[in-house]
Write a protein that holds these residues in place. Structure first.
Motif, short mmCIF file in Angstrom:
data_model
loop_
_atom_site.label_atom_id
_atom_site.label_comp_id
_atom_site.label_asym_id
_atom_site.label_seq_id
_atom_site.Cartn_x
_atom_site.Cartn_y
_atom_site.Cartn_z
N ASP A 58 9.41 -9.75 -18.15
CA ASP A 58 9.95 -9.49 -19.33
C ASP A 58 9.46 -10.95 -20.23
O ASP A 58 9.94 -12.01 -19.81
CB ASP A 58 11.31 -9.30 -19.34
N GLU A 59 8.69 -10.90 -21.12
CA GLU A 59 8.10 -11.92 -21.72
C GLU A 59 9.05 -12.85 -22.42
O GLU A 59 9.31 -14.08 -22.26
CB GLU A 59 6.93 -11.83 -22.83
N GLN A 60 10.29 -12.51 -23.08
CA GLN A 60 11.28 -12.77 -23.64
C GLN A 60 12.14 -13.71 -22.72
O GLN A 60 12.31 -14.80 -22.88
CB GLN A 60 11.91 -11.99 -24.54
N ARG A 63 10.03 -16.66 -21.52
CA ARG A 63 10.21 -17.75 -22.35
C ARG A 63 11.59 -18.33 -22.55
O ARG A 63 11.78 -19.61 -22.71
CB ARG A 63 9.98 -17.10 -23.97
N GLU A 64 12.74 -17.57 -22.47
CA GLU A 64 14.06 -18.23 -22.49
C GLU A 64 14.47 -19.13 -21.13
O GLU A 64 15.24 -20.06 -21.32
CB GLU A 64 15.28 -17.23 -22.67
N ASN A 90 2.24 -13.28 -18.80
CA ASN A 90 3.57 -13.71 -19.66
C ASN A 90 3.56 -15.54 -19.45
O ASN A 90 3.77 -15.83 -20.47
CB ASN A 90 4.76 -13.21 -18.95
#
Length: 220
Positions: A58-60, A63-64, A90
């Motif tokens: 999951d890219e998001q 990132r988080e 990612n």
């Protein structure tokens, strides 16, 4: 000059990933470890700078997690090819500059290489080759590959060479090898150009090409 510590991310906290993460932490580095498995993350929560439950596909979520701020990230899961590949993508998307990844097959290796992964490792293969080399010749205690067929080999001095000097070995002229040092226990006692009488179980640190090192080890 003080040693510079860096920040690392490790994706996948199985046996391989957790070992790397713990060692990097032991060296004084900040390490973020992420895994989709809650039990694995909990097991390492007190050892790492951060241990987070994250689905790296999951890219998001990646990132988080903040792992994009690390100097280098290791993708340590190799059994799930799809997850490994998507994770590498990612990490590129969130701006990680240096990515290392574990691969299990040649196809996996080729795909990761095409994605621009900086270094691809095959831990099981590399360790297996290392052990086989050492088992194959009992006088070789350990070795390090320097690339281009050059190695540094740790060779145990057998009883037959007791009392010999480095010049007696003829390692330079006949085998094109260089002695980087002789270790006696924890003491460094000599290298090429210095007088040194060998004792049984001394360790020779020899630099040379694989074939020359094999021939030298075989004849002693």
């Amino acid at each position: 000059m003080a040693e510079k510590h860096r920040s690392f991310g490790v994706v996948g906290l199985g046996n391989f990933g957790s070992t790397v993460a713990r060692e990097l932490t032991r060296f004084g580095n900040a390490v973020i470890g992420i895994d989709i498995d809650e039990a694995r993350v909990s097991a390492h929560a007190d050892e790492l700078s951060q241990a987070l439950i994250v689905d790296a596909r999951d890219e998001q979520a990646v990132r988080e997690s903040g792992i994009g701020e690390c100097d280098m990230v290791l993708v340590a899961m190799g059994s799930d090819l799809e997850a490994s590949i998507i994770t590498a993508i990612n990490l590129k998307l969130v701006g990680v500059e240096k990515i290392w990844a574990k691969a299990r097959t040649k196809t996996h290796h080729r795909i990761l290489s095409r994605l621009g992964v900086d270094r691809i490792v095959h831990p099981e293969v590399e360790v297996g080759q290392h052990v086989a080399q050492v088992l194959n010749n009992p006088v070789i205690r350990d070795f390090i590959s320097l690339g281009n067929s050059y190695y540094v080999v740790n060779v145990r001095v057998p009883e037959a060479l007791e009392g010999k000097t480095l010049d007696d070995l003829d390692h330079r002229e006949e085998f094109s090898l260089r002695c980087l040092g002789v270790m006696r226990g924890t003491e460094f006692i000599g290298d090429d150009g210095k007088p040194c009488e060998l004792r049984c179980d001394d360790l020779l640190l020899l630099l040379g090409k694989r074939g020359d090192l094999r021939r030298f080890a075989a004849q002693i």
